[in-house]
Write a protein that holds these residues in place. Structure first.
Motif, short mmCIF file in Angstrom:
data_model
loop_
_atom_site.label_atom_id
_atom_site.label_comp_id
_atom_site.label_asym_id
_atom_site.label_seq_id
_atom_site.Cartn_x
_atom_site.Cartn_y
_atom_site.Cartn_z
N THR A 90 59.36 21.72 2.09
CA THR A 90 60.49 22.66 2.03
C THR A 90 60.10 23.91 1.25
OG1 THR A 90 61.96 20.77 2.03
CG2 THR A 90 62.93 22.86 1.36
N LEU A 91 59.41 23.73 0.12
CA LEU A 91 59.01 24.89 -0.69
C LEU A 91 58.07 25.80 0.11
CD1 LEU A 91 58.41 23.18 -4.15
CD2 LEU A 91 60.18 24.85 -3.58
N ILE A 92 57.15 25.20 0.86
CA ILE A 92 56.23 26.00 1.67
C ILE A 92 57.02 26.76 2.74
CG2 ILE A 92 54.37 25.84 3.40
CD1 ILE A 92 53.10 23.70 1.63
N TYR A 93 58.01 26.07 3.33
CA TYR A 93 58.84 26.71 4.35
C TYR A 93 59.59 27.91 3.76
CZ TYR A 93 62.39 27.29 7.94
OH TYR A 93 63.20 27.82 8.91
N GLN A 94 60.05 27.74 2.51
CA GLN A 94 60.81 28.83 1.88
C GLN A 94 59.90 29.97 1.40
OE1 GLN A 94 62.61 26.29 -0.98
NE2 GLN A 94 64.49 25.99 0.21
N ALA A 95 58.69 29.63 1.00
CA ALA A 95 57.79 30.65 0.43
C ALA A 95 57.00 31.39 1.51
CB ALA A 95 56.83 29.99 -0.56
N ALA A 96 56.75 30.71 2.64
CA ALA A 96 55.86 31.27 3.67
C ALA A 96 56.28 32.65 4.20
CB ALA A 96 55.70 30.28 4.82
N PRO A 97 57.60 32.91 4.39
CA PRO A 97 57.97 34.23 4.93
C PRO A 97 57.49 35.39 4.06
CG PRO A 97 59.83 32.75 5.05
CD PRO A 97 58.77 32.04 4.25
N LEU A 98 57.10 35.09 2.81
CA LEU A 98 56.67 36.17 1.92
C LEU A 98 55.17 36.44 2.02
CD1 LEU A 98 58.93 34.79 -0.81
CD2 LEU A 98 59.02 37.20 -0.14
N HIS A 99 54.49 35.81 2.98
CA HIS A 99 53.02 35.94 2.98
C HIS A 99 52.57 37.39 3.12
CE1 HIS A 99 53.86 35.48 7.32
NE2 HIS A 99 52.73 36.14 7.54
N ASP A 100 53.35 38.21 3.83
CA ASP A 100 52.95 39.61 4.03
C ASP A 100 53.78 40.59 3.20
OD1 ASP A 100 50.77 39.43 5.66
OD2 ASP A 100 51.93 39.47 7.54
N VAL A 101 54.42 40.08 2.15
CA VAL A 101 55.33 40.94 1.38
C VAL A 101 54.60 42.18 0.81
CG1 VAL A 101 55.14 39.78 -0.87
CG2 VAL A 101 57.27 40.90 -0.24
N GLY A 102 53.29 42.05 0.59
CA GLY A 102 52.51 43.17 0.05
C GLY A 102 52.45 44.36 1.00
N LYS A 116 43.93 45.68 3.81
CA LYS A 116 43.59 44.41 3.16
C LYS A 116 44.23 44.25 1.76
CE LYS A 116 39.10 43.34 3.55
NZ LYS A 116 37.66 43.59 3.86
N THR A 117 44.56 45.39 1.14
CA THR A 117 45.11 45.29 -0.23
C THR A 117 46.48 44.60 -0.23
OG1 THR A 117 46.13 47.46 -0.07
CG2 THR A 117 43.92 47.35 -1.06
N HIS A 118 47.10 44.43 0.96
CA HIS A 118 48.44 43.82 0.96
C HIS A 118 48.44 42.41 0.36
CE1 HIS A 118 47.33 41.62 4.70
NE2 HIS A 118 48.34 40.82 4.38
N ALA A 119 47.27 41.74 0.44
CA ALA A 119 47.22 40.38 -0.13
C ALA A 119 47.37 40.41 -1.66
CB ALA A 119 45.92 39.70 0.28
N GLU A 120 46.54 41.24 -2.30
CA GLU A 120 46.64 41.33 -3.78
C GLU A 120 48.00 41.87 -4.21
OE1 GLU A 120 43.06 43.76 -5.12
OE2 GLU A 120 42.94 43.53 -2.94
N GLY A 141 50.83 41.71 -2.68
CA GLY A 141 51.85 40.67 -2.50
C GLY A 141 51.82 39.68 -3.66
N ALA A 142 50.60 39.22 -4.02
CA ALA A 142 50.47 38.25 -5.12
C ALA A 142 50.97 38.88 -6.42
CB ALA A 142 49.02 37.82 -5.26
N ALA A 143 50.65 40.16 -6.63
CA ALA A 143 51.08 40.83 -7.87
C ALA A 143 52.60 40.95 -7.91
CB ALA A 143 50.44 42.21 -7.95
N LEU A 144 53.19 41.25 -6.75
CA LEU A 144 54.65 41.37 -6.68
C LEU A 144 55.34 40.07 -7.07
CD1 LEU A 144 55.58 43.22 -3.37
CD2 LEU A 144 56.64 43.52 -5.60
N LEU A 145 54.71 38.96 -6.70
CA LEU A 145 55.34 37.64 -6.90
C LEU A 145 54.81 36.92 -8.14
CD1 LEU A 145 55.07 36.57 -3.17
CD2 LEU A 145 57.15 37.28 -4.34
N SER A 146 53.95 37.61 -8.92
CA SER A 146 53.28 36.90 -10.02
C SER A 146 54.24 36.57 -11.17
CB SER A 146 52.12 37.74 -10.56
OG SER A 146 52.63 38.94 -11.08
N HIS A 147 53.79 35.64 -12.02
CA HIS A 147 54.53 35.20 -13.22
C HIS A 147 55.91 34.64 -12.89
CE1 HIS A 147 51.26 37.04 -15.30
NE2 HIS A 147 51.60 38.26 -14.92
N GLY A 148 56.06 34.08 -11.70
CA GLY A 148 57.36 33.49 -11.35
C GLY A 148 57.60 32.23 -12.16
N HIS A 149 58.88 31.93 -12.42
CA HIS A 149 59.20 30.72 -13.19
C HIS A 149 59.39 29.53 -12.26
CE1 HIS A 149 59.39 32.41 -17.10
NE2 HIS A 149 60.22 33.37 -16.69
#
Ligand SMILES: Cc1cc2nc3c(=O)[nH]c(=O)nc-3n(C[C@H](O)[C@H](O)[C@H](O)COP(=O)(O)O)c2cc1C
Length: 375
Positions: free
Chosen positions: A233-245, A269-273, A275-283
């Motif tokens: 379920t968590l993967i299903y919820q998180a997956a749509p954000l793969h290209d958020v960058g 290619k920078t969209h990967a980093e 995206g990760a930076a946008l979502l980093s330090h999540g609780h």
């Protein structure tokens, strides 16, 4: 002389007798005193005992005593608290086992725990449904304690009880509310994540269909890999954000109809980093998975991906799953620069890339999915 001697011995004997008499009288008086003292202390004990009995009898908490030396451990004492709690008169319960308070809604597991505790002469505490004489059920919080005599032998059990129906109902209501609020919170968090994903995809995939399909395929693969349902379920919820960058990539590059130049591709290619930076330090777990997915879904099993050229299992499993789901969806759908491939063609390509672009285990799990599931 003889007469005088006789008189003297008589006198001595009578003095001795007198002394003995006095001694006896003294002993008697001592005995009398100790008897009186005994009587006083007996009266004292009796008074204390009867005060205790009155106090126990008047307690609003239900108190009962059972005698395990008699057949079926019957009730031999019950206070007013018990008769008020249950509605039974003393004459109706003395000599009977407490299980008479149980009925159809009584949890048999709790009853079994009680039976075991009583059989093993242990203490017990718990809550279970009991019934009053008039048939109304209530939640009885019971505490049972074994009582041992001076020889250490079991002589009785003392049982306390109280009606906790109201308390338990408020507790359940509160628990229910907390659950509801927690679900609301989780729901609104997921909703915000989904809207963030929508904002990112709005420019190149207005309908959001690509991200939704990728999320579904990723969840199916995770499930085929035997991951626990919550993780799926968590993967299903998180997956749509793969290209958020891609939110940070210029339209000129993102929407360019033709092939990208090398430089443009580097920017893309920078969209990967990003995206990760946008979502980093999540609780939350879902945010941390989303971060891993965004950052690693373009890594390749053979170490020739980006942004970090991670190799094999260095790539988080969520990223390895997303790689397959993302590429499969890109292949099977039309792009400005390519036709849509048929499912068998796309499956062949994924198979060819097993151990190169993709984790062979993930490919194997992906290939177990039915074709209809991949549409
Ligand atoms: C001191 C004492 C007090 C008990 N009080 C209750 C009670 O208030 N309500 C109840 O359902 N069972 C009570 N029980 C438990 C039952 O008497 C019995 O032990 C239990 O139902 C398990 O045995 P069973 O399976 O033979 O019925 C009490 C037991 C003891 C020894």
């Amino acid at each position: 002389d003889a007469k005088l001697q006789h008189m003297l011995s008589d006198l001595a004997a009578s003095v001795m007798d007198d002394l003995e008499l006095r001694r006896t009288a003294f002993r008697l008086r001592e005995n009398e005193i100790s008897l009186r003292e005994n009587e006083i202390s007996l009266r004292e004990t009796l008074r204390e005992k009867s005060e205790l009995l009155v106090a126990v009898n008047k307690l609003t908490t239900s108190v009962i005593i059972t005698n395990p030396r008699l057949p079926d451990n019957p009730i031999i004492f019950a206070n007013q608290g018990f008769t008020e709690l249950t509605g039974f008169a003393l004459s109706e319960i003395l000599g009977r086992n407490c299980r008479m308070l149980q009925g159809s809604q009584t949890d048999p597991l709790v009853a079994r725990e009680m039976r075991q505790a009583v059989a093993e002469q242990r203490s017990f505490s718990g809550v279970l449904v009991n019934y009053r004489k008039d048939g109304t059920p209530f939640l009885n919080e019971i505490m049972i304690n074994p009582v041992l005599d001076d020889e250490g032998e079991l002589s009785s059990f003392v049982g306390l009880g109280q009606d906790v129906t109201q308390r338990e109902q408020s507790r359940l209501l509160l628990e229910h509310r907390v659950e509801e609020r927690t679900a609301d919170l989780a729901h609104s968090q997921i909703e915000i994540l989904q809207r963030l994903a929508r904002a990112a995809e709005f420019r190149d995939d207005e309908t959001g269909q690509h991200t939704q399909r990728v999320a579904r395929t990723a969840a199916l693969v995770a499930s085929a890999l035997g991951m626990p349902e919550e993780t799926v379920t968590l993967i299903y919820q998180a997956a749509p954000l793969h290209d958020v960058g891609k939110i940070a990539i210029s339209d000129l590059i993102l929407l360019k109809p033709g092939k990208l130049t090398e430089e443009e591709f580097e920017t893309m290619k920078t969209h990967a980093e990003i995206g990760a930076a946008l979502l980093s330090h999540g609780h939350s777990e879902v945010m941390r998975i989303a971060e891993r997915i965004a950052g690693t879904h373009h890594e390749r099993w053979d170490g020739r991906g980006y942004p970090e050229q991670l190799v094999g299992e260095q790539i988080p499993i969520e990223g390895r799953i997303l790689a397959v789901a993302d590429v499969f969806d890109a292949l099977t759908h039309e792009r400005p620069y390519k036709e849509a491939w048929s499912i068998p063609e796309a499956l062949q390509e994924i198979t060819n890339q097993s151990g190169r672009h993709f984790d062979p285990k993930v490919v194997a799990a992906f290939l177990t999915l039915a074709h209809e599931e991949l549409l």
